[in-house]
Motif scaffolding. Structure first.
Motif, PDB file in Angstrom:
ATOM      1  N   THR A 111     -14.614 -34.663  25.468  1.00 37.26           N
ATOM      2  CA  THR A 111     -15.780 -35.473  25.121  1.00 37.26           C
ATOM      3  C   THR A 111     -16.971 -35.111  25.984  1.00 37.26           C
ATOM      4  O   THR A 111     -16.832 -34.510  27.053  1.00 37.26           O
ATOM      5  CB  THR A 111     -15.464 -36.964  25.306  1.00 37.26           C
ATOM      6  OG1 THR A 111     -15.073 -37.185  26.662  1.00 37.26           O
ATOM      7  CG2 THR A 111     -14.347 -37.404  24.380  1.00 37.26           C
ATOM      8  N   THR A 112     -18.126 -35.512  25.515  1.00 38.81           N
ATOM      9  CA  THR A 112     -19.355 -35.164  26.214  1.00 38.81           C
ATOM     10  C   THR A 112     -19.568 -36.032  27.440  1.00 38.81           C
ATOM     11  O   THR A 112     -19.003 -37.110  27.582  1.00 38.81           O
ATOM     12  CB  THR A 112     -20.583 -35.383  25.304  1.00 38.81           C
ATOM     13  OG1 THR A 112     -20.681 -36.773  25.018  1.00 38.81           O
ATOM     14  CG2 THR A 112     -20.488 -34.589  24.044  1.00 38.81           C
ATOM     15  N   THR A 113     -20.425 -35.548  28.300  1.00 37.47           N
ATOM     16  CA  THR A 113     -21.030 -36.381  29.319  1.00 37.47           C
ATOM     17  C   THR A 113     -22.195 -37.087  28.654  1.00 37.47           C
ATOM     18  O   THR A 113     -22.989 -36.436  27.961  1.00 37.47           O
ATOM     19  CB  THR A 113     -21.530 -35.505  30.489  1.00 37.47           C
ATOM     20  OG1 THR A 113     -20.416 -34.777  31.013  1.00 37.47           O
ATOM     21  CG2 THR A 113     -22.148 -36.349  31.583  1.00 37.47           C
ATOM     22  N   PRO A 114     -22.363 -38.422  28.845  1.00 39.40           N
ATOM     23  CA  PRO A 114     -23.434 -39.129  28.132  1.00 39.40           C
ATOM     24  C   PRO A 114     -24.830 -38.553  28.372  1.00 39.40           C
ATOM     25  O   PRO A 114     -25.716 -38.705  27.536  1.00 39.40           O
ATOM     26  CB  PRO A 114     -23.319 -40.559  28.679  1.00 39.40           C
ATOM     27  CG  PRO A 114     -21.898 -40.684  29.117  1.00 39.40           C
ATOM     28  CD  PRO A 114     -21.504 -39.321  29.604  1.00 39.40           C
ATOM     29  N   ALA A 115     -25.029 -37.891  29.505  1.00 40.57           N
ATOM     30  CA  ALA A 115     -26.355 -37.366  29.812  1.00 40.57           C
ATOM     31  C   ALA A 115     -26.717 -36.143  28.967  1.00 40.57           C
ATOM     32  O   ALA A 115     -27.872 -35.705  28.977  1.00 40.57           O
ATOM     33  CB  ALA A 115     -26.439 -37.001  31.283  1.00 40.57           C
ATOM     34  N   LEU A 116     -25.771 -35.584  28.247  1.00 44.23           N
ATOM     35  CA  LEU A 116     -26.032 -34.383  27.459  1.00 44.23           C
ATOM     36  C   LEU A 116     -26.382 -34.751  26.019  1.00 44.23           C
ATOM     37  O   LEU A 116     -25.752 -35.624  25.428  1.00 44.23           O
ATOM     38  CB  LEU A 116     -24.810 -33.467  27.479  1.00 44.23           C
ATOM     39  CG  LEU A 116     -24.368 -32.977  28.862  1.00 44.23           C
ATOM     40  CD1 LEU A 116     -23.093 -32.160  28.751  1.00 44.23           C
ATOM     41  CD2 LEU A 116     -25.467 -32.166  29.528  1.00 44.23           C
ATOM     42  N   GLU A 117     -27.362 -34.061  25.459  1.00 48.77           N
ATOM     43  CA  GLU A 117     -27.799 -34.370  24.106  1.00 48.77           C
ATOM     44  C   GLU A 117     -27.086 -33.551  23.042  1.00 48.77           C
ATOM     45  O   GLU A 117     -27.079 -33.928  21.877  1.00 48.77           O
ATOM     46  CB  GLU A 117     -29.319 -34.181  23.980  1.00 48.77           C
ATOM     47  CG  GLU A 117     -30.087 -35.197  24.807  1.00 48.77           C
ATOM     48  CD  GLU A 117     -31.561 -35.229  24.466  1.00 48.77           C
ATOM     49  OE1 GLU A 117     -31.944 -34.686  23.415  1.00 48.77           O
ATOM     50  OE2 GLU A 117     -32.322 -35.796  25.253  1.00 48.77           O
ATOM     51  N   LEU A 118     -26.505 -32.421  23.410  1.00 47.64           N
ATOM     52  CA  LEU A 118     -25.749 -31.631  22.440  1.00 47.64           C
ATOM     53  C   LEU A 118     -24.530 -32.414  21.966  1.00 47.64           C
ATOM     54  O   LEU A 118     -23.900 -33.133  22.742  1.00 47.64           O
ATOM     55  CB  LEU A 118     -25.274 -30.326  23.064  1.00 47.64           C
ATOM     56  CG  LEU A 118     -26.242 -29.157  23.155  1.00 47.64           C
ATOM     57  CD1 LEU A 118     -25.554 -27.996  23.849  1.00 47.64           C
ATOM     58  CD2 LEU A 118     -26.744 -28.731  21.798  1.00 47.64           C
TER      59      LEU A 118
END
Length: 200
Positions: free
Chosen positions: A2-9
């Motif tokens: 899963t993404t890090t919330p700070a990333l927009e991709l």
């Protein structure tokens, strides 16, 4: 993953470019098209270089004759995968990148003269072309293809073989294609943020 919330991709994009992407050591027989190679370049050309100098140059090796000329300069361990890859690209730095500066950096008349000294120009070419090598690998991944970058080759031999009439110096050889059987080696660990980042 899963993404890090700070990333927009999106998760899918992050995984395609970084987390799931691997260096391929085998390739399928599916061809890589000219359209795919052009699309890769047309994407990564927008990534930054110092003063927009864009010193990266690329030699596409696809013919049997070209491949045989390249193979003799590859290290022994890199020959089988280079021979089997659908296409191989030699990425090089153009030591005369300054010839294009008036067109690509038009805001400063005389910018070409800043790099009249080859001794100052060549390190700039190598550094910025190396940045562009990284962008190129990400572009290959963005196309849904696998990249197999290699530095195990005789650079002087490759340069003499292919670039004798050009001011290009080879940096990396990249095999490109769809991954074949047993394409991946075991994923190696990466350093954590705390091991790498300092503050001042």
């Amino acid at each position: 993953m899963t993404t890090t919330p700070a990333l927009e991709l999106s998760d899918d994009a992050q995984n395609l470019l970084f987390r799931d992407a691997r260096t391929a050591n085998t390739f399928s027989s599916e061809p890589v098209t000219d359209e795919q190679l052009r699309a890769i370049y047309d994407l990564v050309k927008w990534a930054p270089t110092s003063m927009n100098n864009q010193p990266l140059r690329a030699l596409v090796v696809r013919s049997d004759e070209g491949r045989q000329r390249l193979l003799k300069h590859m290290s022994e361990g890199n020959r089988p995968k280079t021979e089997a890859a659908p296409v191989t690209v030699v990425l090089a730095a153009d030591a005369d990148f300054h010839e294009n500066l008036p067109a690509v950096f038009p805001h400063a008349p005389g910018v070409k003269d800043l790099f009249a000294d080859p001794g100052k120009r060549e390190p700039v070419a190598t550094l910025n072309a190396s940045l562009q090598v990284g962008y190129f690998i990400l572009g290959v991944r963005a196309a849904g293809l696998a990249a197999g970058p290699m530095t195990g080759f005789d650079g002087a031999g490759v340069d003499a073989e292919f670039f004798a009439d050009k001011p290009w110096k080879s940096l990396v050889v990249v095999n490109i294609g769809r991954p074949g059987e047993n394409a991946w080696q075991e994923r190696l660990p990466r350093l954590d943020f705390e091991q790498v980042v300092a503050e001042a």
